[in-house]
Design a protein around this motif. Structure first.
Motif, PDB file in Angstrom:
ATOM      1  N   TRP A   1      -9.274  -3.090  -4.028  1.00  0.00           N
ATOM      2  CA  TRP A   1      -7.811  -3.514  -3.903  1.00  0.00           C
ATOM      3  C   TRP A   1      -6.649  -2.631  -4.391  1.00  0.00           C
ATOM      4  CZ3 TRP A   1      -5.003  -7.494  -4.567  1.00  0.00           C
ATOM      5  CH2 TRP A   1      -4.463  -7.417  -5.152  1.00  0.00           C
ATOM      6  N   ALA A   2      -7.245  -1.253  -4.412  1.00  0.00           N
ATOM      7  CA  ALA A   2      -6.109   0.308  -4.776  1.00  0.00           C
ATOM      8  C   ALA A   2      -6.154   0.894  -3.914  1.00  0.00           C
ATOM      9  CB  ALA A   2      -6.861   1.424  -5.563  1.00  0.00           C
ATOM     10  N   THR A   3      -6.995   1.081  -2.840  1.00  0.00           N
ATOM     11  CA  THR A   3      -6.887   1.959  -1.324  1.00  0.00           C
ATOM     12  C   THR A   3      -6.052   1.086  -0.163  1.00  0.00           C
ATOM     13  OG1 THR A   3      -9.381   1.508  -0.923  1.00  0.00           O
ATOM     14  CG2 THR A   3      -8.701   3.415  -1.773  1.00  0.00           C
ATOM     15  N   GLN A   4      -6.561   0.246  -0.422  1.00  0.00           N
ATOM     16  CA  GLN A   4      -5.840  -1.552   1.202  1.00  0.00           C
ATOM     17  C   GLN A   4      -4.755  -1.397   0.636  1.00  0.00           C
ATOM     18  OE1 GLN A   4      -8.811  -4.205   1.601  1.00  0.00           O
ATOM     19  NE2 GLN A   4     -10.696  -3.411   2.368  1.00  0.00           N
ATOM     20  N   ASN A   5      -3.705  -1.638  -0.718  1.00  0.00           N
ATOM     21  CA  ASN A   5      -3.312  -1.925  -0.863  1.00  0.00           C
ATOM     22  C   ASN A   5      -1.795  -1.205  -1.266  1.00  0.00           C
ATOM     23  OD1 ASN A   5      -3.420  -4.843  -0.348  1.00  0.00           O
ATOM     24  ND2 ASN A   5      -4.331  -4.907  -2.674  1.00  0.00           N
ATOM     25  N   ALA A   6      -2.824   0.302  -1.307  1.00  0.00           N
ATOM     26  CA  ALA A   6      -1.562   1.402  -1.901  1.00  0.00           C
ATOM     27  C   ALA A   6      -0.836   1.258  -1.052  1.00  0.00           C
ATOM     28  CB  ALA A   6      -2.736   2.654  -1.176  1.00  0.00           C
ATOM     29  N   GLY A   7       0.657   2.017  -1.968  1.00  0.00           N
ATOM     30  CA  GLY A   7       2.475   1.693  -1.981  1.00  0.00           C
ATOM     31  C   GLY A   7       2.877   0.171  -1.394  1.00  0.00           C
TER      32      GLY A   7
END
Ligand code: ARG
Ligand code: ZN
Length: 480
Positions: free
Chosen positions: A436-442
């Motif tokens: 969730w945090a890495t794929q949607n970063a930014g």
């Protein structure tokens, strides 16, 4: 006339004739399809968020804000110049920025004087010639007036909130227009440079923004200038430029991350002791949350702790603002927001539980790590609330603009994640948090995005789970 245009004209004439024949009237110019790219329009005065229709605008994306402010705390005099670099998404004859309570003196677009009008919260700008689609333009706004004590839809203090010795600048959800001309919707993220010039002297002497110092402070002629630069794009509500009697210290966190803390010299002794102890834990907290969400997403971290209070803390990007004291659990919460809320932001305000539920759950995990109570115990406490309590009346996926920050958004939100963890198991759950945090970063997300990813990671149909926990009122049945 090039052949392609001749062909287009011939086609248009055919279409116009057909229309005239069909309707029994002559086709007017407006019935003829617009030329390639579209005729210039007046950009929308709404960013399209149904919770805050006045906030945001249409027709462009902002890439960068450069805001230069001169502020005198004693009389709240505020004079500023903002350069907004934007890219048009349609051809624009006019467009608007959000700005309220301050008077615009001049506007230029790419160096050419533009006409403008202010009405309510809108600054409507008409450049000397229309802007074509996909074009980058720099809008310079000279503006100022007297800063105030703005309040949000719930009457809570926010925005550029003046105090005798400075200002606390915390703009969630739609308060940034109280201090700079802005496209005030969370999904339009941009980089930000802020320069604040304040009277040199013992009071109101330090201004602290997001990111890192762009230059060392400079004092000349009785004024000190502080410059900050945020290289990671941020949602407007996460911008700050707080002014106070701060003592600034810089330390390092994991992988040499700069941690810049601004602590008011006027905190009470007890609040200073609590704050100092909490801020000392920031490097450990970053390492702990990196173990959950992946690498810290920004260039810096730190805190602004003011002796004044707006009644809450805010996760301003890279540098949360705290009222009077920074407690350990609050620091953990605002730090977790850097991943969930800031880097992974809400696509619209109805998705606020994706900010607050996640940050609250992260707080539970930190408490457990510190031996101060388990996530199971925190979950049990929420589930001990009787079914007829009004706590269970909020639909957290759509709480309404007056209930963004009610307890259920935080606590039912966190309980939902714990229930999801019990439903899909620890391995899938922690894989989900990290992805969730890495794929949607930014980026910007919705509840549907979470449901889709949770189903992908767990390989399960979670329709019933999300229906009961997120999309409905009423107390859900905890999973076995
Ligand atoms: N997002 C902030 C937090 O970390 C809370 C903001 C509360 N704002 C308000 N107007 N009540 O929880
Ligand atoms: Zn929060």
């Amino acid at each position: 006339m090039p052949a392609s245009i001749r062909r287009t004209l011939a086609l248009l004439l055919t279409t116009a004739t057909a229309l005239a024949t069909a309707s029994g009237a002559l086709a007017t110019a407006s019935a003829v399809p617009a030329p390639a790219g579209g005729a210039p329009i007046d950009g929308s005065h709404s960013g399209g968020d149904p919770y805050f229709p006045d906030a945001g605008n249409g027709g462009y994306d902002v890439q960068h804000y450069d805001v230069d402010i001169r502020y005198t705390p004693a009389d709240r005099r505020f004079e500023a110049t903002a350069a907004v670099r934007l890219r048009t998404t349609v051809a624009l004859r006019s467009f608007s920025l959000d700005l309220r309570g301050l008077t615009v003196r001049r506007v230029s677009v790419d160096g050419r004087a533009a006409t403008f009008a202010q009405s309510g919260r809108e600054l409507v700008i008409t450049p000397s010639s229309p802007l074509s689609r996909g074009r980058t333009a720099t809008v310079k706004v000279v503006y100022g007036g007297t800063a105030g004590t703005p309040t949000d839809i719930e009457n809570a203090p926010y925005g550029w909130y003046s105090f005798g010795d400075g200002a606390m600048v915390v703009s969630e959800p739609d308060g940034s227009s109280t201090w700079f001309p802005v496209n005030d919707i969370p999904a339009d993220k941009a980089t930000l440079d802020v320069t604040v010039t304040v009277p040199a002297g013992p009071a109101g002497t330090v201004a602290v923004g997001n990111g890192r110092p762009a230059r060392p402070p400079r004092t000349a002629g009785g004024w000190t200038t502080w410059s900050w630069s945020a290289r990671d794009p941020l949602s407007p509500y996460l911008a700050t430029a707080s002014v106070g009697n701060y003592r600034v210290t810089t330390t390092r966190g994991p992988h040499n991350l700069p941690i810049i803390n601004a602590v008011d010299a006027d905190l009470t002794a007890a609040n200073l002791a609590t704050t100092t102890a909490s801020l000392a834990l920031q490097p450990q907290m970053i390492t702990f949350f990196e173990g959950i969400f992946g690498r810290y997403p920004f260039e810096a971290f730190g805190a602004i702790v003011d002796d004044d209070s707006v009644g809450y803390a805010l996760e301003t990007q890279t540098r949360p603002v705290y009222s009077r004291v920074a407690r350990e659990s609050t620091v953990a919460h605002e730090l977790a927001h850097q991943w969930v809320g800031n880097s992974v932001g809400p696509a619209a305000w109805q998705h606020i539980w994706l900010n607050e539920g996640f940050a609250t759950y992260a707080q539970w995990l930190w408490s457990e790590h510190r031996g101060q109570g388990t996530a199971d115990a925190a979950f049990a406490e929420v589930m001990a609330i009787p079914a007829d309590d009004e706590f269970w009346a909020t639909v957290i996926a759509d709480p309404g603009p007056l209930h963004l920050f009610v307890d259920p958004v935080y606590d039912r939100g966190a309980a939902t994640l714990h229930a999801l963890r019990r439903t899909i198991g620890d391995t899938a759950f922690f894989t989900l948090l990290r992805r969730w945090a890495t794929q949607n970063a930014g980026g910007s997300v919705t509840t549907a995005d979470l449901e889709a990813l949770a189903e992908r990671v767990s390989g399960r149909d979670l329709t019933a789970f999300f229906d009961a926990w997120v999309d409905s009122a009423g107390k859900p049945q905890p999973p076995a």
